[in-house]
Write a protein that holds these residues in place. Structure first.
Motif, PDB file in Angstrom:
ATOM      1  N   GLY A   7      -2.704   3.410   8.332  1.00 31.35           N
ATOM      2  CA  GLY A   7      -1.778   4.096   7.622  1.00 31.35           C
ATOM      3  C   GLY A   7      -0.551   3.277   7.623  1.00 31.35           C
ATOM      4  O   GLY A   7      -0.122   2.927   8.655  1.00 31.35           O
ATOM      5  N   THR A   8       0.041   2.930   6.544  1.00 34.20           N
ATOM      6  CA  THR A   8       1.182   2.050   6.314  1.00 34.20           C
ATOM      7  C   THR A   8       2.455   2.694   5.699  1.00 34.20           C
ATOM      8  O   THR A   8       3.529   2.210   5.524  1.00 34.20           O
ATOM      9  N   GLY A   9       2.102   4.160   5.638  1.00 33.34           N
ATOM     10  CA  GLY A   9       3.288   4.991   4.711  1.00 33.34           C
ATOM     11  C   GLY A   9       4.208   5.293   5.933  1.00 33.34           C
ATOM     12  O   GLY A   9       4.439   4.672   7.172  1.00 33.34           O
ATOM     13  N   ALA A  67      -3.191   8.137   9.842  1.00 30.87           N
ATOM     14  CA  ALA A  67      -1.942   8.578   8.854  1.00 30.87           C
ATOM     15  C   ALA A  67      -2.003   8.062   7.630  1.00 30.87           C
ATOM     16  O   ALA A  67      -1.396   7.200   7.011  1.00 30.87           O
ATOM     17  N   THR A  68      -3.265   8.421   7.055  1.00 24.39           N
ATOM     18  CA  THR A  68      -3.439   7.792   5.732  1.00 24.39           C
ATOM     19  C   THR A  68      -3.468   8.884   4.643  1.00 24.39           C
ATOM     20  O   THR A  68      -3.666  10.107   5.079  1.00 24.39           O
ATOM     21  N   TYR A  69      -3.310   8.507   3.442  1.00 27.63           N
ATOM     22  CA  TYR A  69      -3.471   9.656   2.243  1.00 27.63           C
ATOM     23  C   TYR A  69      -4.457  10.370   2.446  1.00 27.63           C
ATOM     24  O   TYR A  69      -5.707   9.989   2.419  1.00 27.63           O
ATOM     25  N   MET A  71      -6.479  12.442   0.447  1.00 23.91           N
ATOM     26  CA  MET A  71      -7.460  12.197  -0.383  1.00 23.91           C
ATOM     27  C   MET A  71      -8.219  11.010  -0.156  1.00 23.91           C
ATOM     28  O   MET A  71      -9.514  10.780  -0.463  1.00 23.91           O
ATOM     29  N   GLY A  72      -7.691   9.972   0.507  1.00 21.53           N
ATOM     30  CA  GLY A  72      -8.442   8.731   1.063  1.00 21.53           C
ATOM     31  C   GLY A  72      -8.913   8.526   2.522  1.00 21.53           C
ATOM     32  O   GLY A  72      -9.244   7.658   2.625  1.00 21.53           O
ATOM     33  N   SER A  73      -8.326   9.580   3.225  1.00 27.12           N
ATOM     34  CA  SER A  73      -8.741   9.456   4.662  1.00 27.12           C
ATOM     35  C   SER A  73     -10.114   9.108   5.042  1.00 27.12           C
ATOM     36  O   SER A  73     -10.440   8.335   5.802  1.00 27.12           O
ATOM     37  N   GLU A  75     -12.462   7.510   3.331  1.00 19.31           N
ATOM     38  CA  GLU A  75     -12.558   6.389   2.914  1.00 19.31           C
ATOM     39  C   GLU A  75     -12.169   5.539   3.835  1.00 19.31           C
ATOM     40  O   GLU A  75     -12.915   4.256   4.378  1.00 19.31           O
ATOM     41  N   ALA A  76     -10.591   5.675   4.154  1.00 23.85           N
ATOM     42  CA  ALA A  76     -10.243   4.666   5.252  1.00 23.85           C
ATOM     43  C   ALA A  76     -10.719   4.625   6.572  1.00 23.85           C
ATOM     44  O   ALA A  76     -10.872   3.495   7.009  1.00 23.85           O
ATOM     45  N   LEU A  77     -11.349   5.805   7.026  1.00 26.52           N
ATOM     46  CA  LEU A  77     -12.002   5.877   8.280  1.00 26.52           C
ATOM     47  C   LEU A  77     -13.327   5.401   8.058  1.00 26.52           C
ATOM     48  O   LEU A  77     -13.998   4.732   9.172  1.00 26.52           O
TER      49      LEU A  77
HETATM   50  N1  LIG Z   1       5.334  12.156   5.232  1.00 25.86           N
HETATM   51  C1  LIG Z   1       5.491  13.195   6.097  1.00 25.86           C
HETATM   52  O1  LIG Z   1       6.546  13.185   6.740  1.00 25.86           O
HETATM   53  C2  LIG Z   1       4.268  13.639   6.505  1.00 25.86           C
HETATM   54  C3  LIG Z   1       4.229  15.094   7.461  1.00 25.86           C
HETATM   55  C4  LIG Z   1       2.831  15.422   7.781  1.00 25.86           C
HETATM   56  C5  LIG Z   1       1.737  14.950   7.349  1.00 25.86           C
HETATM   57  N2  LIG Z   1       1.947  13.813   6.592  1.00 25.86           N
HETATM   58  C6  LIG Z   1       0.574  13.558   6.236  1.00 25.86           C
HETATM   59  O2  LIG Z   1       0.115  11.897   6.909  1.00 25.86           O
HETATM   60  C7  LIG Z   1      -0.634  11.173   6.012  1.00 25.86           C
HETATM   61  C8  LIG Z   1       0.347   9.946   5.722  1.00 25.86           C
HETATM   62  O3  LIG Z   1       1.542  10.063   5.087  1.00 25.86           O
HETATM   63  P1  LIG Z   1       2.433   9.089   4.484  1.00 25.86           P
HETATM   64  O4  LIG Z   1       3.526   9.786   3.729  1.00 25.86           O
HETATM   65  O5  LIG Z   1       2.856   8.230   5.656  1.00 25.86           O
HETATM   66  O6  LIG Z   1       1.388   8.048   3.744  1.00 25.86           O
HETATM   67  P2  LIG Z   1       0.706   8.242   2.192  1.00 25.86           P
HETATM   68  O7  LIG Z   1       1.440   7.435   1.056  1.00 25.86           O
HETATM   69  O8  LIG Z   1       0.128   9.541   2.066  1.00 25.86           O
HETATM   70  O9  LIG Z   1      -0.557   7.244   2.830  1.00 25.86           O
HETATM   71  C9  LIG Z   1      -0.221   5.937   2.881  1.00 25.86           C
HETATM   72  C10 LIG Z   1      -1.565   5.402   3.589  1.00 25.86           C
HETATM   73  O10 LIG Z   1      -2.786   5.811   2.895  1.00 25.86           O
HETATM   74  C11 LIG Z   1      -3.978   4.798   2.637  1.00 25.86           C
HETATM   75  N3  LIG Z   1      -4.463   5.038   1.127  1.00 25.86           N
HETATM   76  C12 LIG Z   1      -3.942   5.482   0.222  1.00 25.86           C
HETATM   77  N4  LIG Z   1      -4.765   5.987  -0.807  1.00 25.86           N
HETATM   78  C13 LIG Z   1      -6.062   5.657  -0.229  1.00 25.86           C
HETATM   79  C14 LIG Z   1      -7.366   5.526  -0.642  1.00 25.86           C
HETATM   80  N5  LIG Z   1      -7.723   5.991  -1.802  1.00 25.86           N
HETATM   81  N6  LIG Z   1      -8.187   5.407   0.294  1.00 25.86           N
HETATM   82  C15 LIG Z   1      -7.821   4.830   1.585  1.00 25.86           C
HETATM   83  N7  LIG Z   1      -6.746   4.850   1.937  1.00 25.86           N
HETATM   84  C16 LIG Z   1      -5.822   5.108   1.138  1.00 25.86           C
HETATM   85  C17 LIG Z   1      -2.706   3.719   2.357  1.00 25.86           C
HETATM   86  O11 LIG Z   1      -3.520   2.491   2.382  1.00 25.86           O
HETATM   87  P3  LIG Z   1      -2.794   0.856   2.102  1.00 25.86           P
HETATM   88  O12 LIG Z   1      -2.016   0.581   3.544  1.00 25.86           O
HETATM   89  O13 LIG Z   1      -3.791   0.179   1.998  1.00 25.86           O
HETATM   90  O14 LIG Z   1      -1.911   1.040   0.917  1.00 25.86           O
HETATM   91  C18 LIG Z   1      -1.593   3.832   3.247  1.00 25.86           C
HETATM   92  O15 LIG Z   1      -1.918   3.188   4.466  1.00 25.86           O
HETATM   93  C19 LIG Z   1      -0.582  11.809   4.707  1.00 25.86           C
HETATM   94  O16 LIG Z   1      -2.095  12.498   4.906  1.00 25.86           O
HETATM   95  C20 LIG Z   1       0.296  12.967   4.703  1.00 25.86           C
HETATM   96  O17 LIG Z   1      -0.038  14.128   3.798  1.00 25.86           O
HETATM   97  C21 LIG Z   1       2.823  13.268   6.071  1.00 25.86           C
END
Ligand SMILES: NC(=O)c1ccc[n+]([C@@H]2O[C@H](COP(=O)([O-])OP(=O)(O)OC[C@H]3O[C@@H](n4cnc5c(N)ncnc54)[C@H](OP(=O)(O)O)[C@@H]3O)[C@@H](O)[C@H]2O)c1
Length: 217
Positions: A7-9, A67-69, A71-73, A75-77
């Motif tokens: 995850g790159t978010g 730490a992936t989206y 809906m795509g987790s 697939e990512a795994l």
């Molecule tokens: N943001 C927060 O503070 C927070 C708090 C608690 C939990 N979360 C959870 O933590 C996770 C990450 O959140 P985030 O905000 O850092 O980022 P995010 O935007 O939810 O996820 C980004 C990552 O998901 C990958 N991704 C997106 N669509 C995908 C798909 N269809 N198939 C496979 N991979 C896909 C992206 O891949 P690429 O690198 O290739 O683009 C990227 O690495 C999420 O599940 C979120 O609900 C977030």
């Protein structure tokens, strides 16, 4: 230790940076090699940080963080590779949020299943521990941003894996009192459904917050 952070978010970058700062080595995984965000993160994070594919990160990590989206987790795994996750602690932070209709997102969980369970079923040889999904990324790695004790949950089938994750949480600043082991992976349903309230609290407070579970004597 060596960590693979899928995850790159915001979460991947925040966890990755904290791990590097704690002296660990981290490979951040993306769907595509050379992902700009991952490369920029690795450059900024220094010598113990690398960018790669989901597979690269899973191969590299002794512990793997999802730490992936949500809906795509799966697939990512799958891209990370079941064989590369086998036997490893898989820290699952994801939430099944659907942002396709904007904010607030739809929360695609129920009281009868969870994303944590779906991941454990799909990767039976991984030692899945659901945690931190109820907490803002900055607070995940620095609970002191919120004064006083507050709660973080663990769900997973493997007690030793949960112990490993508890130690990781302690290294981030969480105390033993903060960490609540809910039980097996089915207990991830509660923390995942709580996220419906979490997104509303975010709208109300607009700043760092968390819940604290207070129990009677
Ligand atoms: N943001 C927060 O503070 C927070 C708090 C608690 C939990 N979360 C959870 O933590 C996770 C990450 O959140 P985030 O905000 O850092 O980022 P995010 O935007 O939810 O996820 C980004 C990552 O998901 C990958 N991704 C997106 N669509 C995908 C798909 N269809 N198939 C496979 N991979 C896909 C992206 O891949 P690429 O690198 O290739 O683009 C990227 O690495 C999420 O599940 C979120 O609900 C977030």
């Amino acid at each position: 230790m060596r960590f693979g952070v899928l995850g790159t978010g915001t979460v991947g970058q925040t966890i990755g940076t904290r791990l590097v700062d704690l002296g660990h080595e981290v490979t951040m995984g993306s769907r595509h090699a050379g992902n700009e965000k991952a490369v920029a993160w690795a450059t900024a994070a220094g010598g113990r940080a690398r960018a790669g594919t989901m597979t690269d990160a899973a191969v590299f990590g002794e512990i793997v963080v999802n730490a992936t989206y949500g809906m795509g987790s799966l697939e990512a795994l799958e891209a990370a590779g079941a064989a590369n996750l086998a036997g490893k602690v898989l820290v699952d932070i994801s939430n099944a949020l659907d942002f396709s209709a904007g904010f607030p997102p739809a929360i695609l969980n129920s009281s009868t299943d969870s994303l944590g369970e779906r991941i454990q079923r799909a990767f039976p040889d991984a030692r899945v521990v659901k945690t931190l999904n109820t907490i803002n990324a900055d607070v995940m790695v620095n609970p002191g941003l919120i004064p006083g004790g507050h709660s973080v949950f663990l769900s997973g089938n493997d007690p030793a894996a949960k112990q490993t994750v508890s130690e990781l949480l302690r290294s981030f600043g969480w105390t033993d009192e903060d960490v609540i082991d809910l039980g097996d992976i089915t207990t991830a349903r509660g923390p995942e459904m709580y996220v419906a309230l979490w997104v509303r609290l975010l709208g109300t407070f607009g700043t760092h917050f968390n819940i604290r579970v207070v129990k009677g004597a």
